[in-house]
Design a protein around this motif. Sequence first.
Motif, PDB file in Angstrom:
ATOM      1  N   ALA A 188       0.850  -1.196   0.000  1.00  0.00           N
ATOM      2  CA  ALA A 188       0.000   0.000   0.000  1.00  0.00           C
ATOM      3  C   ALA A 188       0.878   1.235   0.000  1.00  0.00           C
ATOM      4  CB  ALA A 188      -0.906   0.005   1.231  1.00  0.00           C
ATOM      5  N   ARG A 189       0.486   2.225  -0.792  1.00  0.00           N
ATOM      6  CA  ARG A 189       1.243   3.465  -0.887  1.00  0.00           C
ATOM      7  C   ARG A 189       0.304   4.666  -0.835  1.00  0.00           C
ATOM      8  NH1 ARG A 189       4.489   0.484   0.190  1.00  0.00           N
ATOM      9  NH2 ARG A 189       6.493  -0.027  -0.775  1.00  0.00           N
ATOM     10  N   SER A 215      -2.664   3.708  -3.515  1.00  0.00           N
ATOM     11  CA  SER A 215      -2.768   2.436  -4.226  1.00  0.00           C
ATOM     12  C   SER A 215      -2.585   1.262  -3.288  1.00  0.00           C
ATOM     13  CB  SER A 215      -1.716   2.373  -5.337  1.00  0.00           C
ATOM     14  OG  SER A 215      -0.405   2.374  -4.782  1.00  0.00           O
ATOM     15  N   ASP A 249      -7.207  -1.369  -5.548  1.00  0.00           N
ATOM     16  CA  ASP A 249      -8.018  -0.156  -5.444  1.00  0.00           C
ATOM     17  C   ASP A 249      -8.735   0.161  -6.755  1.00  0.00           C
ATOM     18  OD1 ASP A 249      -5.054   0.351  -5.915  1.00  0.00           O
ATOM     19  OD2 ASP A 249      -5.907   2.208  -6.687  1.00  0.00           O
ATOM     20  N   GLN A 250      -8.345  -0.510  -7.846  1.00  0.00           N
ATOM     21  CA  GLN A 250      -8.990  -0.303  -9.143  1.00  0.00           C
ATOM     22  C   GLN A 250      -9.755  -1.534  -9.622  1.00  0.00           C
ATOM     23  OE1 GLN A 250      -5.731   0.805 -11.711  1.00  0.00           O
ATOM     24  NE2 GLN A 250      -5.592   2.885 -10.887  1.00  0.00           N
ATOM     25  N   LEU A 297      -2.064   5.852   1.158  1.00  0.00           N
ATOM     26  CA  LEU A 297      -3.513   5.680   1.301  1.00  0.00           C
ATOM     27  C   LEU A 297      -4.142   6.829   2.078  1.00  0.00           C
ATOM     28  CD1 LEU A 297      -3.908   1.876   2.128  1.00  0.00           C
ATOM     29  CD2 LEU A 297      -3.980   3.021  -0.094  1.00  0.00           C
ATOM     30  N   ARG A 350     -12.565   0.993  -0.547  1.00  0.00           N
ATOM     31  CA  ARG A 350     -11.654   1.624  -1.506  1.00  0.00           C
ATOM     32  C   ARG A 350     -11.101   2.922  -0.915  1.00  0.00           C
ATOM     33  NH1 ARG A 350     -12.060  -0.665  -6.604  1.00  0.00           N
ATOM     34  NH2 ARG A 350     -13.962  -1.883  -6.949  1.00  0.00           N
ATOM     35  N   CYS A 393      -8.943  -1.404   3.656  1.00  0.00           N
ATOM     36  CA  CYS A 393      -8.396  -1.016   2.349  1.00  0.00           C
ATOM     37  C   CYS A 393      -7.493  -2.110   1.791  1.00  0.00           C
ATOM     38  CB  CYS A 393      -7.618   0.296   2.466  1.00  0.00           C
ATOM     39  SG  CYS A 393      -8.633   1.775   2.709  1.00  0.00           S
ATOM     40  N   SER A 411       1.354   4.130   4.227  1.00  0.00           N
ATOM     41  CA  SER A 411       2.048   3.197   3.345  1.00  0.00           C
ATOM     42  C   SER A 411       2.510   1.994   4.154  1.00  0.00           C
ATOM     43  CB  SER A 411       3.262   3.864   2.686  1.00  0.00           C
ATOM     44  OG  SER A 411       2.862   4.929   1.839  1.00  0.00           O
ATOM     45  N   ARG A 432      -3.715  -4.066  -9.022  1.00  0.00           N
ATOM     46  CA  ARG A 432      -4.204  -2.915  -8.270  1.00  0.00           C
ATOM     47  C   ARG A 432      -5.590  -3.204  -7.694  1.00  0.00           C
ATOM     48  NH1 ARG A 432      -2.160   2.267  -9.533  1.00  0.00           N
ATOM     49  NH2 ARG A 432      -3.846   3.039  -8.224  1.00  0.00           N
ATOM     50  N   ALA A 438      -1.617  -2.817  -3.977  1.00  0.00           N
ATOM     51  CA  ALA A 438      -1.234  -3.805  -4.989  1.00  0.00           C
ATOM     52  C   ALA A 438      -1.088  -5.175  -4.346  1.00  0.00           C
ATOM     53  CB  ALA A 438       0.076  -3.402  -5.659  1.00  0.00           C
TER      54      ALA A 438
END
Length: 246
Positions: free
Chosen positions: A18-19, A71, A80-81, A21, A66, A60, A35, A78, A73
């Motif tokens: 995670a970065r 992001s 979050d997408q 957030l 979301r 998350c 992160s 990803r 990963a």
Amino acid sequence: MNPRDEQHPTAATALISARGLKKSYGRTEALRGASLDLRPGEILAVTGASGSGKSTLLHCLAGIVRPDAGSVAYGGERLDQAAETRLSALRRGDFGVVFQFGQLIPELTALDNVALPLLLSGTGRRPAEHQAGEWLERFGVRGQADLRPGEMSGGQGQRVALARALVTGPRAVFADEPTGALDSLAGEQVMTALVHAARESATAILLITHDAQIAAYADREVWLRDGAVHAGSDDAAGQEAVRHEG
């Protein structure tokens, strides 16, 4: 044996990363650029005061919520997408989730609760029940297989919840205050069983807790303050690198 003396993971590649957030609920900022890396097979404790964003971070990372920014990963994917159908599939197979009060389905027996994720993934009833029974045995609650949640103690119910989270052979388990509703003895028993099961199956665990004794079962500890991740004393260099990357 001190739980920290058990085998420590050495994999450099993160299982979940995670970065930056960020997540707000109305005017309340739960996460402010958090992160974090969860490494394959490690047990990572996230501690912090009430309201620091611990549960939001877990949600998350597990694809339950979301983030507003940043992001998440998983193996390069990803989250979050990702589509909701994909996230649901991950939570039925690759991820296990345990909450403070277990959240077992009250109408189902312990055996049926544990078998449910397998049934939802297409496993036949007989093999699903066989696997569920094996996991109840591993957590010491095979004798409660025919009981419903209201007929079990808190410690027994939480062991059933852990068996349900691990029955699919997940790569990661997200445990949100899994011992918070238990007395100290039951909490220690649950954590011992969880750590043993995770070591055997090389499952990574993200453990949310406010209890220092529970956090001591982890390989690594970080804490949340003001919606951001801060390193534990044994991981300062690595988390400093994470913050610079985020």
